[in-house]
Design a protein around this motif. Structure first.
Motif, PDB file in Angstrom:
ATOM      1  N   ALA A 105       0.722  -1.116   0.156  1.00  0.00           N
ATOM      2  CA  ALA A 105       0.072   0.061   0.025  1.00  0.00           C
ATOM      3  C   ALA A 105       0.821   1.336  -0.221  1.00  0.00           C
ATOM      4  N   GLN A 106       1.987   1.405   0.789  1.00  0.00           N
ATOM      5  CA  GLN A 106       2.759   2.361   0.929  1.00  0.00           C
ATOM      6  C   GLN A 106       3.584   2.643  -0.376  1.00  0.00           C
ATOM      7  N   ASP A 107       4.039   1.391  -1.064  1.00  0.00           N
ATOM      8  CA  ASP A 107       4.878   1.341  -2.556  1.00  0.00           C
ATOM      9  C   ASP A 107       4.067   2.071  -3.307  1.00  0.00           C
ATOM     10  N   LEU A 108       2.750   2.013  -3.481  1.00  0.00           N
ATOM     11  CA  LEU A 108       1.964   2.067  -4.524  1.00  0.00           C
ATOM     12  C   LEU A 108       1.100   3.501  -4.282  1.00  0.00           C
ATOM     13  N   GLY A 109       0.849   3.953  -2.889  1.00  0.00           N
ATOM     14  CA  GLY A 109       0.157   5.075  -2.483  1.00  0.00           C
ATOM     15  C   GLY A 109      -1.332   4.274  -2.583  1.00  0.00           C
ATOM     16  N   TRP A 110      -1.632   3.344  -2.179  1.00  0.00           N
ATOM     17  CA  TRP A 110      -3.170   2.833  -2.384  1.00  0.00           C
ATOM     18  C   TRP A 110      -3.389   2.532  -0.903  1.00  0.00           C
ATOM     19  N   SER A 111      -4.892   2.159  -0.942  1.00  0.00           N
ATOM     20  CA  SER A 111      -5.412   1.844   0.404  1.00  0.00           C
ATOM     21  C   SER A 111      -5.109   0.372   0.663  1.00  0.00           C
ATOM     22  N   GLU A 112      -5.066  -0.050   1.761  1.00  0.00           N
ATOM     23  CA  GLU A 112      -4.824  -1.332   2.324  1.00  0.00           C
ATOM     24  C   GLU A 112      -5.727  -2.272   1.595  1.00  0.00           C
ATOM     25  N   GLN A 113      -6.871  -2.028   1.550  1.00  0.00           N
ATOM     26  CA  GLN A 113      -7.790  -2.964   0.734  1.00  0.00           C
ATOM     27  C   GLN A 113      -7.651  -3.227  -0.719  1.00  0.00           C
ATOM     28  N   SER A 114      -7.323  -2.026  -1.443  1.00  0.00           N
ATOM     29  CA  SER A 114      -6.711  -2.396  -2.627  1.00  0.00           C
ATOM     30  C   SER A 114      -5.217  -3.011  -2.765  1.00  0.00           C
ATOM     31  N   ALA A 115      -4.459  -2.637  -2.023  1.00  0.00           N
ATOM     32  CA  ALA A 115      -3.144  -3.449  -2.117  1.00  0.00           C
ATOM     33  C   ALA A 115      -3.375  -4.956  -1.687  1.00  0.00           C
ATOM     34  N   TYR A 116      -4.171  -5.293  -0.870  1.00  0.00           N
ATOM     35  CA  TYR A 116      -4.545  -6.731  -0.255  1.00  0.00           C
ATOM     36  C   TYR A 116      -4.992  -7.389  -1.543  1.00  0.00           C
ATOM     37  N   ARG A 117      -5.976  -6.783  -2.373  1.00  0.00           N
ATOM     38  CA  ARG A 117      -6.489  -7.402  -3.693  1.00  0.00           C
ATOM     39  C   ARG A 117      -5.518  -7.530  -4.732  1.00  0.00           C
ATOM     40  N   PHE A 118      -4.651  -6.502  -4.931  1.00  0.00           N
ATOM     41  CA  PHE A 118      -3.676  -6.547  -5.808  1.00  0.00           C
ATOM     42  C   PHE A 118      -2.609  -7.746  -5.365  1.00  0.00           C
ATOM     43  N   ARG A 151       2.641 -18.003 -22.011  1.00  0.00           N
ATOM     44  CA  ARG A 151       3.437 -17.592 -21.164  1.00  0.00           C
ATOM     45  C   ARG A 151       3.944 -16.156 -21.333  1.00  0.00           C
ATOM     46  N   LYS A 152       3.326 -15.277 -21.930  1.00  0.00           N
ATOM     47  CA  LYS A 152       3.897 -14.054 -22.485  1.00  0.00           C
ATOM     48  C   LYS A 152       3.559 -12.937 -21.135  1.00  0.00           C
ATOM     49  N   LYS A 153       4.421 -12.084 -21.287  1.00  0.00           N
ATOM     50  CA  LYS A 153       4.386 -10.899 -20.273  1.00  0.00           C
ATOM     51  C   LYS A 153       2.764 -10.292 -20.254  1.00  0.00           C
ATOM     52  N   SER A 154       2.237 -10.168 -21.724  1.00  0.00           N
ATOM     53  CA  SER A 154       0.783  -9.406 -21.820  1.00  0.00           C
ATOM     54  C   SER A 154      -0.243 -10.531 -21.300  1.00  0.00           C
ATOM     55  N   ASP A 155       0.026 -11.645 -21.503  1.00  0.00           N
ATOM     56  CA  ASP A 155      -1.145 -12.763 -21.104  1.00  0.00           C
ATOM     57  C   ASP A 155      -1.019 -12.577 -19.417  1.00  0.00           C
ATOM     58  N   PHE A 156       0.168 -12.496 -18.825  1.00  0.00           N
ATOM     59  CA  PHE A 156       0.272 -12.531 -17.293  1.00  0.00           C
ATOM     60  C   PHE A 156      -0.476 -11.154 -16.872  1.00  0.00           C
ATOM     61  N   VAL A 157       0.014 -10.020 -17.641  1.00  0.00           N
ATOM     62  CA  VAL A 157      -0.846  -8.775 -16.956  1.00  0.00           C
ATOM     63  C   VAL A 157      -2.206  -8.855 -17.193  1.00  0.00           C
ATOM     64  N   ILE A 158      -2.606  -9.391 -18.232  1.00  0.00           N
ATOM     65  CA  ILE A 158      -3.927  -9.490 -18.589  1.00  0.00           C
ATOM     66  C   ILE A 158      -4.643 -10.286 -17.638  1.00  0.00           C
ATOM     67  N   CYS A 159      -4.086 -11.560 -16.801  1.00  0.00           N
ATOM     68  CA  CYS A 159      -4.624 -12.518 -16.091  1.00  0.00           C
ATOM     69  C   CYS A 159      -4.764 -11.527 -14.784  1.00  0.00           C
ATOM     70  N   VAL A 160      -3.783 -10.796 -14.363  1.00  0.00           N
ATOM     71  CA  VAL A 160      -3.645  -9.953 -13.040  1.00  0.00           C
ATOM     72  C   VAL A 160      -4.828  -8.868 -13.240  1.00  0.00           C
ATOM     73  N   ARG A 161      -5.089  -8.258 -14.347  1.00  0.00           N
ATOM     74  CA  ARG A 161      -6.030  -7.162 -14.418  1.00  0.00           C
ATOM     75  C   ARG A 161      -7.535  -7.780 -14.504  1.00  0.00           C
ATOM     76  N   ASN A 162      -7.610  -9.061 -14.989  1.00  0.00           N
ATOM     77  CA  ASN A 162      -8.801  -9.781 -14.927  1.00  0.00           C
ATOM     78  C   ASN A 162      -9.341 -10.184 -13.569  1.00  0.00           C
ATOM     79  N   SER A 163      -8.201 -10.232 -12.813  1.00  0.00           N
ATOM     80  CA  SER A 163      -8.383 -10.755 -11.385  1.00  0.00           C
ATOM     81  C   SER A 163      -8.756  -9.821 -10.550  1.00  0.00           C
ATOM     82  N   PHE A 164      -7.978  -8.658 -10.545  1.00  0.00           N
ATOM     83  CA  PHE A 164      -8.093  -7.154  -9.650  1.00  0.00           C
ATOM     84  C   PHE A 164      -9.176  -6.512 -10.110  1.00  0.00           C
ATOM     85  N   GLY A 165      -9.561  -6.294 -11.345  1.00  0.00           N
ATOM     86  CA  GLY A 165     -10.525  -5.424 -11.866  1.00  0.00           C
ATOM     87  C   GLY A 165      -9.857  -4.036 -12.767  1.00  0.00           C
TER      88      GLY A 165
END
Length: 141
Positions: A24-37, A82-96
């Motif tokens: 949360a501190q590294d990203l400047g986010w709330s704890e809730q968003s940091a946990y979800r990410f 296993r491309k970077k773009s696919d990893f990023v898409i999976c994270v974004r889909n999970s996080f929102g």
């Protein structure tokens, strides 16, 4: 419950909270968003690693973080590209989708926390198991 088990549980909760607070501190986010990410990246990473590497990494995670890591895991989940773009898409889909989030920078922040808290040898193995483009998100030695 004995004093030792209460102390162990308290310590595990403090470690998990520390990881969330750092992110949360590294990203400047709330704890809730940091946990979800953190959860989104850990799940994606878990699903991208070989079973052996996934188990090796999990053995070094703090107890409650390990629980987050394995939450919802299905061992028979098929692998995908296993491309970077696919990893990023999976994270974004999970996080929102959040338009203000620099997803690459946020993934780097999670990898930095892993880098700070997991043995160097294990991090090298995890990093080397990934395509070069995705390895670029890991902190350098």
């Amino acid at each position: 419950m004995t004093h030792t088990s209460i102390t162990g549980f308290t310590h595990a909760a403090e470690q998990a909270q520390q990881w969330v607070n750092e992110l949360a501190q590294d990203l400047g986010w709330s704890e809730q968003s940091a946990y979800r990410f953190l959860k989104s990246v850990l799940h994606t990473l878990r699903d991208w690693l070989s079973p052996e590497e996934m188990a090796d990494l999990s053995a070094q995670l703090p107890t409650l973080i390990r629980g987050i890591y394995f939450e919802g895991w299905k061992p028979d989940t098929p692998a995908w590209e296993r491309k970077k773009s696919d990893f990023v898409i999976c994270v974004r889909n999970s996080f929102g989708y959040e338009p203000d989030v620099d997803i690459d920078q946020a993934i780097k922040a999670v990898f930095k926390i892993l880098d700070r808290n997991i043995s160097h040898g294990e991090i090298v193995q995890v990093r080397n198991s990934m395509k070069k483009s995705l390895r670029q998100l890991w902190p350098t030695d």
